[in-house]
Write an enzyme that holds these catalytic residues in place. Structure first.
Site, mmCIF file in Angstrom:
data_model
loop_
_atom_site.group_PDB
_atom_site.id
_atom_site.type_symbol
_atom_site.label_atom_id
_atom_site.label_comp_id
_atom_site.label_asym_id
_atom_site.label_seq_id
_atom_site.Cartn_x
_atom_site.Cartn_y
_atom_site.Cartn_z
ATOM 1 N N PHE A 83 -5.608 0.194 -5.900
ATOM 2 C CA PHE A 83 -5.736 0.522 -4.838
ATOM 3 C C PHE A 83 -4.571 1.485 -4.372
ATOM 4 O O PHE A 83 -3.720 1.689 -5.216
ATOM 5 C CB PHE A 83 -6.023 -0.278 -3.771
ATOM 6 C CG PHE A 83 -7.534 -0.944 -4.096
ATOM 7 C CD1 PHE A 83 -8.512 -0.828 -4.973
ATOM 8 C CD2 PHE A 83 -7.901 -1.446 -3.515
ATOM 9 C CE1 PHE A 83 -9.601 -0.732 -5.032
ATOM 10 C CE2 PHE A 83 -9.779 -1.743 -2.754
ATOM 11 C CZ PHE A 83 -10.835 -1.746 -4.302
ATOM 12 N N GLU A 131 -7.308 1.514 7.102
ATOM 13 C CA GLU A 131 -6.965 1.860 5.957
ATOM 14 C C GLU A 131 -5.781 3.026 6.435
ATOM 15 O O GLU A 131 -5.421 3.794 7.058
ATOM 16 C CB GLU A 131 -8.265 2.744 4.905
ATOM 17 C CG GLU A 131 -8.894 1.563 4.902
ATOM 18 C CD GLU A 131 -9.888 1.798 4.358
ATOM 19 O OE1 GLU A 131 -10.365 1.204 3.404
ATOM 20 O OE2 GLU A 131 -10.872 3.049 4.429
ATOM 21 N N ASP A 143 -8.942 9.104 -2.862
ATOM 22 C CA ASP A 143 -6.957 8.630 -2.152
ATOM 23 C C ASP A 143 -6.613 9.434 -2.694
ATOM 24 O O ASP A 143 -6.665 9.106 -3.757
ATOM 25 C CB ASP A 143 -7.412 7.427 -1.602
ATOM 26 C CG ASP A 143 -8.419 6.966 -0.802
ATOM 27 O OD1 ASP A 143 -9.219 6.933 -0.730
ATOM 28 O OD2 ASP A 143 -7.436 5.579 -0.526
HETATM 29 C C1 FRU Z 1 -9.822 4.421 1.287
HETATM 30 C C2 FRU Z 1 -9.811 2.720 0.355
HETATM 31 C C3 FRU Z 1 -8.496 2.862 0.598
HETATM 32 C C4 FRU Z 1 -8.622 1.006 -1.067
HETATM 33 C C5 FRU Z 1 -9.324 2.705 -1.377
HETATM 34 C C6 FRU Z 1 -9.879 2.111 -2.944
HETATM 35 O O1 FRU Z 1 -10.677 4.946 0.713
HETATM 36 O O2 FRU Z 1 -11.168 2.302 0.954
HETATM 37 O O3 FRU Z 1 -8.472 1.320 1.542
HETATM 38 O O4 FRU Z 1 -7.069 0.918 -1.249
HETATM 39 O O5 FRU Z 1 -9.703 3.378 -0.734
HETATM 40 O O6 FRU Z 1 -9.970 3.165 -4.093
#
Ligand code: FRU
Length: 523
Positions: A114, A240, A58
């Site tokens: 994250f 997410e 992300d």
């Molecule tokens: C989305 C996600 C988020 C999380 C991150 C972990 O792709 O699953 O929800 O914070 O990737 O790398």
């Protein structure tokens, strides 16, 4: 068919032979590319952001400050698969050319770092900087892997970090976490903005199947004020990466709030995708009359996208991760894995009482497009025409047309092809990558032909823009009201475009342009 159409020479093709004499573009045969220098490995995007090496997912912490667009991203510096998450960092002054920066945030004893966001705390409300030198504040999720393994439920909390040197270096706040978890397994991805209506910071995060809103005066103490979504939108998977922001509706004096929710799985073409809601935010919660889920992008490869904070001229600039959790860890690259979408400017439109979000490449892209001569082609019913171009995989193909029934086949000498199909009869646009190149690395990659409904496409001319960059295609129809983004891994550059007229009428493509795009990477 009219008389005029009959006497028009059956196929008037004025294209092609786009001369590439003055242009140096590496051929894309994998063997040749692999032997030349920086950013020239097989499948390496030439005008999209990808990390120099290793795993990325992300986009995070997108904030503009002092002339610089910061792009942080989920990063695993030790492998090309997902692992302990850091925030990688890159900067740009034009959203097109990127400069790699040192890793900004490392995991610590509270967990992996994250996804999350960053804001300029312009009045130093947090007290973490000074009014003269306001801090950049990053708000992210701590993911406590040990806690998760031990069977705890509250292993995700929210933390903050700040920078006093325009993002060069970051200090974690000593009082972390700033939002504790009361026992929700998925509780993450905080996105913060300054809400003038309530004169406070608003943080949106996702908690499994819904979004939660928190309010703060200082970015450190947060009070929960609302929830949204238990019974709204698509729920095929976990929610997410939310984003909540105000937008002016184009052409009228109306402001609405847009809420993005990425969802995995449960996207219309399988795996990961990003839905949006248009509604209102009252300082506590978000509400909407929207009945159906709407999607930012109908292709399989645009996930976890969010928008810049503090962008100049109140523009909303979006970047997404150009992959899909259904196969992200298996794609056939070796040195790095995955890229970001092109930065896209968002606009909000209202038609017949329905709100629609458009996303379209930022204007800065023009700097690297080698604009070519515009042509027209006409094809009688059922006819096909093939055009040659050295490397469609680093180019833009665009045209306007009133036709609603045609197929575009981008092909290479190995009989691999990407097939795009506008099907006016069923009011849909299809993207088929079944024979596009390497596909066997994961079944989910070619599990289905990707479909985008065109139910609301108006009559008349449509503009079609297809941007390809080695291992991706981005299709924008009507200024980005309809978008499809997908990865592909052709074993040689597509060098032919076959256009087929599937209608009972003469097809005309006007202003047809095939333009090469310069690479952005040099050391
Ligand atoms: C989305 C996600 C988020 C999380 C991150 C972990 O792709 O699953 O929800 O914070 O990737 O790398």
């Amino acid at each position: 068919m009219s008389v005029i159409e009959k006497i028009v020479p059956l196929v008037i093709v004025l294209i092609v032979a786009v001369s590439c004499k003055n242009r140096e573009r590496a051929p894309m045969s994998n063997v040749e590319v692999a032997s030349s220098g920086y950013y020239s490995e097989p499948f390496r995007p030439q005008f999209h952001f990808s990390p120099e090496e290793k795993w990325m997912n992300d986009p995070n912490g997108m904030v503009f400050h002092k002339g610089i667009y910061h792009l942080f991203y989920q990063y695993h510096p030790d492998d090309i698969k997902w692992g302990p998450m850091h925030w990688g960092h890159a900067t740009s002054t034009d959203l097109i050319h990127w400069r790699h920066r040192p890793i900004a945030l490392y995991p610590d004893n509270l967990g992996y770092i994250f996804s999350g966001s960053a804001v300029l705390d312009v009045n130093n409300s947090s007290g973490l900087g000074t009014v003269e030198n306001p801090p950049l504040v990053a708000i992210f999720t701590y993911h406590d892997m040990a806690g998760q393994r031990a069977g705890k439920e509250n292993y995700e909390t929210q933390g903050i970090a700040y920078s006093l040197d325009n993002g060069e270096s970051w200090t974690k706040y000593a009082g972390n976490p700033v939002i504790e978890n009361r026992g929700m397994k998925d509780f993450r991805d905080p996105k913060v903005f300054w809400h003038t209506g309530s004169n406070s910071w608003i943080l949106t995060l996702v908690a499994g199947d819904h979004a939660q809103f928190y309010r703060s005066k200082n970015l450190k103490e947060w009070t929960k004020v609302g929830e949204f979504g238990h019974d709204r939108g698509a729920h095929g998977g976990v929610w997410e990466c939310p984003d909540l922001f105000p937008m002016q509706v184009e052409g009228v004096d109306e402001e609405k709030f847009v809420l993005f929710i990425s969802i995995n799985p449960g996207a219309p073409n399988g795996g990961s995708g990003t839905q949006y809601f248009v509604g209102d935010f009252d300082g506590n919660t978000f509400s909407t009359n929207q009945k159906e889920p709407q999607w930012i992008d109908w292709g399989t490869d645009n996930y976890a996208g969010v928008t810049y904070s503090n962008a100049p001229n109140d523009e909303r600039i979006f970047i997404g991760w150009m992959s899909n959790w259904a196969y992200a860890q298996d794609t056939p690259t070796e040195k790095w894995r995955s890229a970001m979408t092109l930065p896209r400017k968002l606009t909000l439109h209202k038609k017949f009482g329905r709100y629609e979000l458009a996303s379209y490449p930022v204007e800065g892209l023009e700097r690297i497009v080698e604009r070519a001569e515009k042509k027209s082609i006409r094809l009688r019913e059922g006819a096909k025409e093939t055009m040659a171009f050295e490397n469609f995989n680093q180019a833009e193909t665009r045209f306007v047309t009133t036709s609603r029934n045609f197929t575009l086949r981008f092909k290479n000498d190995l009989d691999e092809a990407l097939v795009l199909n506008m099907d006016g009869t069923r009011k849909q646009f299809l993207l088929d990558r079944a024979v596009s190149g390497k596909t066997r690395f994961k079944e989910a990659f070619t599990a289905r032909t990707q479909r985008m409904p065109l139910a609301h496409l108006p009559e008349g001319e449509v503009e079609v823009r297809v941007l390809m960059d080695r291992s991706s295609v981005e299709v924008f129809i009507n200024g980005g009201l309809y978008v499809m983004t997908a990865q592909l891994f052709p074993n040689a550059a597509y060098n032919q475009l076959e256009v087929e007229n599937n209608s009972q009428e003469v097809l005309e493509f006007k202003e047809l342009e095939i333009a090469g795009i310069r690479g952005i990477w040099s050391r």
